[in-house]
Design a protein around this motif. Structure first.
Motif, mmCIF file in Angstrom:
data_model
loop_
_atom_site.group_PDB
_atom_site.id
_atom_site.type_symbol
_atom_site.label_atom_id
_atom_site.label_comp_id
_atom_site.label_asym_id
_atom_site.label_seq_id
_atom_site.Cartn_x
_atom_site.Cartn_y
_atom_site.Cartn_z
ATOM 1 N N GLY A 38 -5.995 5.432 9.164
ATOM 2 C CA GLY A 38 -5.706 4.316 10.050
ATOM 3 C C GLY A 38 -6.465 4.302 11.357
ATOM 4 O O GLY A 38 -5.847 4.151 12.424
ATOM 5 N N SER A 39 -7.785 4.464 11.308
ATOM 6 C CA SER A 39 -8.612 4.316 12.508
ATOM 7 C C SER A 39 -10.056 4.089 12.080
ATOM 8 O O SER A 39 -10.395 4.183 10.897
ATOM 9 N N LEU A 40 -10.892 3.796 13.062
ATOM 10 C CA LEU A 40 -12.321 3.665 12.815
ATOM 11 C C LEU A 40 -12.966 5.026 13.096
ATOM 12 O O LEU A 40 -13.377 5.311 14.212
ATOM 13 N N LEU A 41 -13.003 5.850 12.094
ATOM 14 C CA LEU A 41 -13.564 7.189 12.255
ATOM 15 C C LEU A 41 -15.025 7.122 12.706
ATOM 16 O O LEU A 41 -15.717 6.146 12.393
ATOM 17 N N PRO A 42 -15.447 8.108 13.524
ATOM 18 C CA PRO A 42 -14.777 9.384 13.834
ATOM 19 C C PRO A 42 -13.768 9.312 14.980
ATOM 20 O O PRO A 42 -13.248 10.347 15.394
ATOM 21 N N ARG A 43 -13.496 8.118 15.510
ATOM 22 C CA ARG A 43 -12.493 8.009 16.556
ATOM 23 C C ARG A 43 -11.098 8.154 15.947
ATOM 24 O O ARG A 43 -10.784 7.537 14.938
ATOM 25 N N TRP A 44 -10.292 8.986 16.569
ATOM 26 C CA TRP A 44 -8.906 9.220 16.214
ATOM 27 C C TRP A 44 -8.729 9.842 14.835
ATOM 28 O O TRP A 44 -8.042 9.325 13.971
ATOM 29 N N ARG A 45 -9.389 10.989 14.671
ATOM 30 C CA ARG A 45 -9.026 11.858 13.559
ATOM 31 C C ARG A 45 -7.644 12.442 13.851
ATOM 32 O O ARG A 45 -7.279 12.622 14.997
ATOM 33 N N GLY A 46 -6.880 12.744 12.804
ATOM 34 C CA GLY A 46 -5.609 13.419 13.036
ATOM 35 C C GLY A 46 -4.386 12.617 12.642
ATOM 36 O O GLY A 46 -4.478 11.594 11.958
ATOM 37 N N ALA A 47 -3.231 13.062 13.131
ATOM 38 C CA ALA A 47 -1.935 12.632 12.599
ATOM 39 C C ALA A 47 -1.437 11.289 13.094
ATOM 40 O O ALA A 47 -0.661 10.628 12.406
ATOM 41 N N ALA A 48 -1.824 10.863 14.300
ATOM 42 C CA ALA A 48 -1.228 9.643 14.874
ATOM 43 C C ALA A 48 -2.301 8.686 15.387
ATOM 44 O O ALA A 48 -2.297 8.306 16.558
ATOM 45 N N GLY A 91 -14.737 13.912 6.625
ATOM 46 C CA GLY A 91 -15.587 13.592 5.484
ATOM 47 C C GLY A 91 -16.429 12.342 5.661
ATOM 48 O O GLY A 91 -16.162 11.511 6.538
ATOM 49 N N PRO A 92 -17.455 12.181 4.841
ATOM 50 C CA PRO A 92 -18.317 10.997 4.922
ATOM 51 C C PRO A 92 -17.543 9.721 4.602
ATOM 52 O O PRO A 92 -16.650 9.709 3.768
ATOM 53 N N MET A 93 -17.931 8.643 5.281
ATOM 54 C CA MET A 93 -17.201 7.376 5.200
ATOM 55 C C MET A 93 -17.739 6.505 4.063
ATOM 56 O O MET A 93 -18.941 6.338 3.908
ATOM 57 N N LEU A 94 -16.816 5.931 3.287
ATOM 58 C CA LEU A 94 -17.174 5.065 2.170
ATOM 59 C C LEU A 94 -17.068 3.591 2.527
ATOM 60 O O LEU A 94 -17.826 2.764 2.015
ATOM 61 N N SER A 95 -16.117 3.238 3.391
ATOM 62 C CA SER A 95 -15.947 1.839 3.793
ATOM 63 C C SER A 95 -15.109 1.767 5.059
ATOM 64 O O SER A 95 -14.353 2.685 5.377
ATOM 65 N N LYS A 96 -15.254 0.628 5.775
ATOM 66 C CA LYS A 96 -14.499 0.403 7.004
ATOM 67 C C LYS A 96 -14.081 -1.057 7.100
ATOM 68 O O LYS A 96 -14.762 -1.947 6.597
ATOM 69 N N ALA A 97 -12.962 -1.289 7.785
ATOM 70 C CA ALA A 97 -12.510 -2.645 8.107
ATOM 71 C C ALA A 97 -11.907 -2.606 9.497
ATOM 72 O O ALA A 97 -11.121 -1.709 9.816
ATOM 73 N N THR A 98 -12.268 -3.581 10.331
ATOM 74 C CA THR A 98 -11.867 -3.589 11.738
ATOM 75 C C THR A 98 -10.721 -4.555 11.988
ATOM 76 O O THR A 98 -10.629 -5.618 11.372
ATOM 77 N N THR A 99 -9.834 -4.174 12.918
ATOM 78 C CA THR A 99 -8.703 -5.002 13.340
ATOM 79 C C THR A 99 -8.607 -4.984 14.862
ATOM 80 O O THR A 99 -8.632 -3.901 15.457
ATOM 81 N N THR A 155 -9.223 -1.343 16.358
ATOM 82 C CA THR A 155 -9.086 -0.170 15.496
ATOM 83 C C THR A 155 -9.366 -0.645 14.082
ATOM 84 O O THR A 155 -10.059 -1.645 13.894
ATOM 85 N N GLY A 156 -8.846 0.038 13.093
ATOM 86 C CA GLY A 156 -9.099 -0.412 11.735
ATOM 87 C C GLY A 156 -8.755 0.638 10.710
ATOM 88 O O GLY A 156 -7.954 1.545 10.948
ATOM 89 N N ILE A 157 -9.369 0.514 9.544
ATOM 90 C CA ILE A 157 -9.179 1.437 8.430
ATOM 91 C C ILE A 157 -10.523 2.022 8.046
ATOM 92 O O ILE A 157 -11.531 1.314 7.986
ATOM 93 N N THR A 158 -10.527 3.321 7.812
ATOM 94 C CA THR A 158 -11.693 3.983 7.239
ATOM 95 C C THR A 158 -11.271 4.654 5.944
ATOM 96 O O THR A 158 -10.247 5.340 5.905
ATOM 97 N N ILE A 159 -12.041 4.451 4.918
ATOM 98 C CA ILE A 159 -11.825 5.182 3.670
ATOM 99 C C ILE A 159 -12.974 6.169 3.526
ATOM 100 O O ILE A 159 -14.150 5.788 3.594
ATOM 101 N N MET A 160 -12.606 7.421 3.405
ATOM 102 C CA MET A 160 -13.623 8.482 3.413
ATOM 103 C C MET A 160 -13.461 9.407 2.219
ATOM 104 O O MET A 160 -12.376 9.517 1.631
#
Length: 321
Positions: free
Chosen positions: A112-122, A149-157, A135-140
């Protein structure tokens, strides 16, 4: 229609359940679900299943709940499902390399973030607390490091001025499910390019704690308001007055300074409770008194005892101060 993949899904809370529902509705086959063990909760300490387990059982999907994957038996069971890929979303359990290597295409994570920003639990709450505007979603592709890990896709909100931890969670849960299916379809067609994260841009989203929910009124009003929004609906910002813990659900910044000590109630009427901060003031509009439900300040001040408790000149405090 793209090819179908055999999927193991690992997740626990509502956020993860949205992604599981998306997979169930897709052409991909969920062959097993992994989730955290059932927990006691509530005053009656009743045993409750996770939202992910409830959804899996509704659809007749096998559910596994290992404490960890140290057991050879648990690792062999995972391998026996012969999955193409394992999808992980808010599982709450670190996966060893042996598990990451088990599915044919490895493990992918819905974060639930735009990695690499906000790795971790919250990541959702920390983005609001930091004043981020998006912010957004990163699938890695998962690896041994935490969200590295390397990023496969992103979506921004976008993060709106009235978003709370709860509202942004719900938006991202939906977006995460949609992006997951797009990513799975592309993965099935071998049509994805993994992009390494830039570690120099990484920030860490520490787990939320009840201890940090108490408001430090010496902070500036904007920082306090962001924290109130971020911690709504858990752990909920709190403050002390006359020995009572008051939960603060909503407030807004007043760009006015005062010579009153931080935490002092400057004004209290139907429009809200105006409180002095380290810089500027905060107008509290929704509170919760001990043993009561959350209420608007307008309704709260209808009771004479609350008027006395929250009178001008009274002072909120932090028990750690």
């Amino acid at each position: 229609m793209s090819a179908s993949l055999k999927v193991i899904f690992a997740g626990t809370p509502d956020f993860a359940a949205s992604s599981l529902q998306g997979l169930i509705n897709s052409q991909h086959e969920v062959v097993a679900v992994y989730t955290q063990p059932d927990r006691q909760s509530g005053r009656g300490k009743k045993i409750h299943m996770s939202p992910v387990k409830e959804l899996a059982l509704e659809h007749g999907i096998p559910v596994e709940q290992p404490l960890n994957f140290k057991s050879e038996t648990d690792r062999k069971l995972l391998a026996s499902f012969n999955a193409d890929v394992m999808v992980v979303a808010a599982y709450g359990l670190l996966l060893p390399q042996s598990v990451l290597d088990t599915p044919r295409l490895g493990c992918i994570n819905v974060h639930g973030s735009l990695l690499p920003r906000w790795r971790g639990a919250a990541p959702i709450q920390r983005a609001i607390q930091a004043g981020d505007t998006e912010t957004g979603i990163t699938i890695m592709q998962m690896e041994a490091g935490l969200d590295t890990g390397p990023m496969l896709s992103k979506a921004t909100t976008p993060i709106s001025a009235d978003d709370t931890g709860a509202t942004l969670h719900d938006k991202l849960a939906v977006k995460g499910a949609d992006l997951l299916i797009e990513t799975m379809d592309a993965l099935a067609e071998d049509n994805l390019k993994a992009i390494p994260q830039d570690d120099t841009l990484a920030t860490y989203a520490h787990k939320l704690t009840k201890q940090e929910a108490f408001i430090d009124w010496s902070m500036d009003a904007t920082s306090i308001e962001l924290t109130i929004r971020a911690f709504n609906s858990w752990p909920v910002a709190q403050t002390l007055i006359d020995g009572k813990v008051i939960r603060v659900w909503q407030g807004s910044v007043l760009a006015e300074d005062t010579n009153k000590a931080p935490g002092t109630i400057v004004k209290a009427d139907k429009n809200g409770i105006q409180v002095s901060c380290g810089h500027h003031q905060l107008l509290l509009s929704e509170l919760q008194l001990p043993g009561s439900r959350k209420m608007s300040v307008r309704d709260l001040l209808n009771a004479p005892k609350n008027q006395a408790l929250l009178a001008v000149g009274a002072k909120f405090s932090d028990p750690q101060a």
